[in-house]
Design a protein around this motif. Structure first.
Motif, PDB file in Angstrom:
ATOM      1  N   TYR A  56      33.821  34.393  47.893  1.00 20.05           N
ATOM      2  CA  TYR A  56      34.730  34.859  46.832  1.00 20.05           C
ATOM      3  C   TYR A  56      35.710  33.785  46.370  1.00 20.05           C
ATOM      4  O   TYR A  56      36.483  34.030  45.438  1.00 20.05           O
ATOM      5  CB  TYR A  56      35.542  36.055  47.328  1.00 20.05           C
ATOM      6  CG  TYR A  56      34.719  37.274  47.664  1.00 20.05           C
ATOM      7  CD1 TYR A  56      34.008  37.960  46.677  1.00 20.05           C
ATOM      8  CD2 TYR A  56      34.665  37.750  48.974  1.00 20.05           C
ATOM      9  CE1 TYR A  56      33.267  39.082  46.987  1.00 20.05           C
ATOM     10  CE2 TYR A  56      33.919  38.876  49.295  1.00 20.05           C
ATOM     11  CZ  TYR A  56      33.220  39.542  48.301  1.00 20.05           C
ATOM     12  OH  TYR A  56      32.486  40.653  48.605  1.00 20.05           O
ATOM     13  N   GLY A  57      35.753  32.632  47.050  1.00 21.79           N
ATOM     14  CA  GLY A  57      36.753  31.626  46.695  1.00 21.79           C
ATOM     15  C   GLY A  57      38.067  31.957  47.355  1.00 21.79           C
ATOM     16  O   GLY A  57      38.098  32.294  48.532  1.00 21.79           O
ATOM     17  N   SER A  58      39.159  31.859  46.610  1.00 22.65           N
ATOM     18  CA  SER A  58      40.488  32.002  47.197  1.00 22.65           C
ATOM     19  C   SER A  58      41.239  33.132  46.500  1.00 22.65           C
ATOM     20  O   SER A  58      41.069  33.336  45.299  1.00 22.65           O
ATOM     21  CB  SER A  58      41.234  30.677  46.987  1.00 22.65           C
ATOM     22  OG  SER A  58      42.388  30.632  47.774  1.00 22.65           O
ATOM     23  N   ILE A  59      42.065  33.865  47.258  1.00 22.30           N
ATOM     24  CA  ILE A  59      42.824  34.981  46.664  1.00 22.30           C
ATOM     25  C   ILE A  59      44.293  34.835  47.069  1.00 22.30           C
ATOM     26  O   ILE A  59      44.601  34.626  48.241  1.00 22.30           O
ATOM     27  CB  ILE A  59      42.225  36.352  47.111  1.00 22.30           C
ATOM     28  CG1 ILE A  59      42.851  37.504  46.348  1.00 22.30           C
ATOM     29  CG2 ILE A  59      42.326  36.551  48.613  1.00 22.30           C
ATOM     30  CD1 ILE A  59      42.083  38.832  46.520  1.00 22.30           C
ATOM     31  N   GLU A  60      45.207  34.892  46.066  1.00 22.51           N
ATOM     32  CA  GLU A  60      46.622  34.645  46.374  1.00 22.51           C
ATOM     33  C   GLU A  60      47.284  35.791  47.109  1.00 22.51           C
ATOM     34  O   GLU A  60      48.082  35.595  48.021  1.00 22.51           O
ATOM     35  CB  GLU A  60      47.388  34.376  45.078  1.00 22.51           C
ATOM     36  CG  GLU A  60      47.411  32.900  44.772  1.00 22.51           C
ATOM     37  CD  GLU A  60      48.299  32.553  43.606  1.00 22.51           C
ATOM     38  OE1 GLU A  60      49.300  33.257  43.373  1.00 22.51           O
ATOM     39  OE2 GLU A  60      47.959  31.571  42.944  1.00 22.51           O
ATOM     40  N   SER A  61      46.961  37.031  46.648  1.00 23.77           N
ATOM     41  CA  SER A  61      47.549  38.208  47.309  1.00 23.77           C
ATOM     42  C   SER A  61      46.531  39.339  47.258  1.00 23.77           C
ATOM     43  O   SER A  61      45.543  39.259  46.526  1.00 23.77           O
ATOM     44  CB  SER A  61      48.839  38.625  46.597  1.00 23.77           C
ATOM     45  OG  SER A  61      48.532  38.909  45.253  1.00 23.77           O
TER      46      SER A  61
ATOM     47  N   THR B 165      37.493  43.651  47.469  1.00 19.82           N
ATOM     48  CA  THR B 165      36.517  44.684  47.828  1.00 19.82           C
ATOM     49  C   THR B 165      35.131  44.084  47.587  1.00 19.82           C
ATOM     50  O   THR B 165      35.008  42.979  47.043  1.00 19.82           O
ATOM     51  CB  THR B 165      36.676  45.956  46.971  1.00 19.82           C
ATOM     52  OG1 THR B 165      36.395  45.606  45.616  1.00 19.82           O
ATOM     53  CG2 THR B 165      38.073  46.543  47.088  1.00 19.82           C
ATOM     54  N   GLU B 166      34.100  44.861  47.938  1.00 25.91           N
ATOM     55  CA  GLU B 166      32.736  44.347  47.850  1.00 25.91           C
ATOM     56  C   GLU B 166      32.282  44.109  46.408  1.00 25.91           C
ATOM     57  O   GLU B 166      31.239  43.488  46.182  1.00 25.91           O
ATOM     58  CB  GLU B 166      31.752  45.312  48.536  1.00 25.91           C
ATOM     59  CG  GLU B 166      31.788  45.272  50.063  1.00 25.91           C
ATOM     60  CD  GLU B 166      32.888  46.100  50.710  1.00 25.91           C
ATOM     61  OE1 GLU B 166      33.752  46.646  49.978  1.00 25.91           O
ATOM     62  OE2 GLU B 166      32.886  46.206  51.959  1.00 25.91           O
ATOM     63  N   THR B 167      33.045  44.608  45.415  1.00 25.56           N
ATOM     64  CA  THR B 167      32.630  44.406  44.021  1.00 25.56           C
ATOM     65  C   THR B 167      33.322  43.205  43.376  1.00 25.56           C
ATOM     66  O   THR B 167      33.120  42.930  42.197  1.00 25.56           O
ATOM     67  CB  THR B 167      32.943  45.663  43.170  1.00 25.56           C
ATOM     68  OG1 THR B 167      34.346  45.944  43.325  1.00 25.56           O
ATOM     69  CG2 THR B 167      32.126  46.858  43.625  1.00 25.56           C
ATOM     70  N   ALA B 168      34.131  42.470  44.134  1.00 24.22           N
ATOM     71  CA  ALA B 168      34.831  41.306  43.574  1.00 24.22           C
ATOM     72  C   ALA B 168      33.802  40.259  43.125  1.00 24.22           C
ATOM     73  O   ALA B 168      32.740  40.127  43.732  1.00 24.22           O
ATOM     74  CB  ALA B 168      35.764  40.707  44.635  1.00 24.22           C
ATOM     75  N   PRO B 169      34.119  39.522  42.043  1.00 24.53           N
ATOM     76  CA  PRO B 169      33.165  38.498  41.582  1.00 24.53           C
ATOM     77  C   PRO B 169      33.072  37.324  42.554  1.00 24.53           C
ATOM     78  O   PRO B 169      34.040  37.001  43.246  1.00 24.53           O
ATOM     79  CB  PRO B 169      33.755  38.044  40.242  1.00 24.53           C
ATOM     80  CG  PRO B 169      35.177  38.473  40.258  1.00 24.53           C
ATOM     81  CD  PRO B 169      35.309  39.636  41.201  1.00 24.53           C
TER      82      PRO B 169
ATOM     83  N   TYR C 246      28.646  44.980  52.860  1.00 24.94           N
ATOM     84  CA  TYR C 246      29.709  45.515  53.739  1.00 24.94           C
ATOM     85  C   TYR C 246      30.596  44.378  54.224  1.00 24.94           C
ATOM     86  O   TYR C 246      30.093  43.393  54.786  1.00 24.94           O
ATOM     87  CB  TYR C 246      29.101  46.231  54.958  1.00 24.94           C
ATOM     88  CG  TYR C 246      28.385  47.510  54.593  1.00 24.94           C
ATOM     89  CD1 TYR C 246      29.060  48.726  54.564  1.00 24.94           C
ATOM     90  CD2 TYR C 246      27.038  47.487  54.256  1.00 24.94           C
ATOM     91  CE1 TYR C 246      28.402  49.899  54.213  1.00 24.94           C
ATOM     92  CE2 TYR C 246      26.364  48.651  53.896  1.00 24.94           C
ATOM     93  CZ  TYR C 246      27.062  49.861  53.880  1.00 24.94           C
ATOM     94  OH  TYR C 246      26.406  51.016  53.527  1.00 24.94           O
ATOM     95  N   HIS C 247      31.884  44.509  54.023  1.00 22.67           N
ATOM     96  CA  HIS C 247      32.837  43.563  54.605  1.00 22.67           C
ATOM     97  C   HIS C 247      33.074  43.895  56.072  1.00 22.67           C
ATOM     98  O   HIS C 247      33.125  45.071  56.440  1.00 22.67           O
ATOM     99  CB  HIS C 247      34.180  43.640  53.868  1.00 22.67           C
ATOM    100  CG  HIS C 247      34.127  43.056  52.496  1.00 22.67           C
ATOM    101  ND1 HIS C 247      35.119  43.208  51.567  1.00 22.67           N
ATOM    102  CD2 HIS C 247      33.172  42.273  51.906  1.00 22.67           C
ATOM    103  CE1 HIS C 247      34.791  42.557  50.467  1.00 22.67           C
ATOM    104  NE2 HIS C 247      33.617  42.001  50.644  1.00 22.67           N
ATOM    105  N   ILE C 248      33.235  42.850  56.882  1.00 21.78           N
ATOM    106  CA  ILE C 248      33.616  43.046  58.287  1.00 21.78           C
ATOM    107  C   ILE C 248      34.888  42.231  58.510  1.00 21.78           C
ATOM    108  O   ILE C 248      34.841  40.998  58.525  1.00 21.78           O
ATOM    109  CB  ILE C 248      32.497  42.591  59.255  1.00 21.78           C
ATOM    110  CG1 ILE C 248      31.163  43.272  58.910  1.00 21.78           C
ATOM    111  CG2 ILE C 248      32.897  42.900  60.699  1.00 21.78           C
ATOM    112  CD1 ILE C 248      29.971  42.820  59.765  1.00 21.78           C
TER     113      ILE C 248
END
Ligand code: NAD
Length: 324
Positions: free
Chosen positions: A131-136, A140-144, A240-242
């Motif tokens: 998913y790369g990086s997320i600031e905050s 979820t599993e549908t993120a680009p 599924y995220h773990i």
């Protein structure tokens, strides 16, 4: 169940194989296991040492890109958990060709063989790094997908292939995306074992950039528990995220490791940041919790202390693997 574990001589794959063969993963008791592993620098048969005598274990040394070998191995299996990969981001920055070959082409070879032989379930193990990086917040599993390292890009490519084989061919594939793992038998090139083994040897530890990169940490046995749930009851075609739910900056983690090894910040060398270094990863794992009842069981502080003790007790395992 006849279970094929690719990459089963690596860090996570061997933990999964040990868990199955010791009947520690609910629902997988009694399963027969074949480990298919190329034994790259990251693979080590000694990782299977505690279960090497099991009558339920078969070990096949070989490459997942070898279509003839994969075809002959897969015909005897009904379940697949695919961990084999080139897995170290820094190596992918130096030279990415093995990453593209093993992570993308190797996955395609496995998916094709699984399709031919009608496997019942195929779990493709992936990572939050796609998913790369997320600031905050959290993904979820549908993120680009927005991978930044060559490693993450090849994992994202493999994920898309796996999901396409479900949509195109109806292959019963599920994709897991897990947080940063820690635990015994992790190669000393990775952050926690590298820092611990350096500190135990009296050497400095290299901290990238300002050290404020944030990661979510999960004990490898919790990753394996999540994978076992997805293998048995995950819905085909789903991701599924773990998660581990233990977010720490690399700086905070370094502080914990220094404290556990009874040493101070004078041992830390600040080095230039990794190219394209993601600032933060964070997974929302509500889906696996709600659908499959997943809960991480290992408390981070206890798991970290036990892991450090394992490295203290097993210098014969890691000393030959240390590169610097
Ligand atoms: P690892 O590097 O410790 O082990 C990889 C294993 O795959 C090694 O045993 C290696 O010999 C084998 N292998 C490599 N190329 C192969 C090939 N062409 N054919 C057959 N075997 C081959 O990696 P790991 O940390 O155990 O990671 C396992 C999987 O989990 C990877 O797919 C990785 O992307 C994923 N993952 C890892 C983490 C983590 O924190 N380590 C987090 C999320 C997802």
């Amino acid at each position: 169940m006849n279970l094929l574990i690719t990459g089963g001589a690596g860090f996570i794959g061997s933990s999964f194989a040990r868990g199955v063969l010791r009947d520690e993963l609910p629902g997988l008791e009694g399963a027969r296991v074949t480990v298919l592993d190329k034994l790259t620098y990251a693979g080590n048969f000694a990782n299977l040492g505690p279960v090497a005598e099991s009558k339920r274990l078969d070990f096949v040394p070989g490459d997942i890109c070898d279509a003839a070998l994969v075809d002959s191995v897969l015909r005897k299996h009904d379940h697949v958990v695919h961990f084999a990969a080139e897995s170290h981001v820094d190596r992918s920055i130096q030279e990415a060709s093995e990453f593209a070959t093993t992570n993308v082409v190797g996955t395609q070879v496995l998916l094709d063989a699984a399709r031919r032989h009608g496997v019942e379930r195929f779990v493709h193990a992936s990572t939050d790094e796609v998913y790369g990086s997320i600031e905050s917040g959290s993904w979820t599993e549908t993120a680009p997908l927005a991978p930044n390292s060559p490693y993450a890009a090849t994992k994202a490519g493999a994920d898309l292939l796996a999901l396409a084989y479900h949509r195109t061919h109806g292959l019963p594939v599920t994709v897991t995306r897990c947080a940063n793992n820690y635990g015994p038998y992790q190669h000393p090139e990775k952050l926690i074992p590298r820092f611990v083994t350096n500190l135990l040897e009296g050497r400095p530890v290299p901290l990238y950039g300002d050290g404020n990169q944030a990661r979510d940490w999960i004990h490898v046995t919790d990753h394996c528990r999540g994978t076992a749930l997805v293998l048995q009851a995950g819905r085909p075609g789903e991701i599924y995220h773990i998660g581990g739910n233990e977010e720490l900056t690399n700086r905070d983690l370094t502080g914990l490791l220094l404290e556990a090894c009874d040493t101070g910040w004078d041992r830390v060398q600040h080095v230039e940041d990794r190219k394209g270094h993601d600032r933060r990863y964070a997974l929302d794992d509500t889906k696996i919790r709600d659908e499959l009842g997943y809960r991480p069981q290992v408390d981070f502080r206890a798991g970290l202390a036990e892991t450090i003790q394992w490295y203290r007790d097993n210098a014969d395992w890691w000393r030959p693997l240390v590169i610097d």
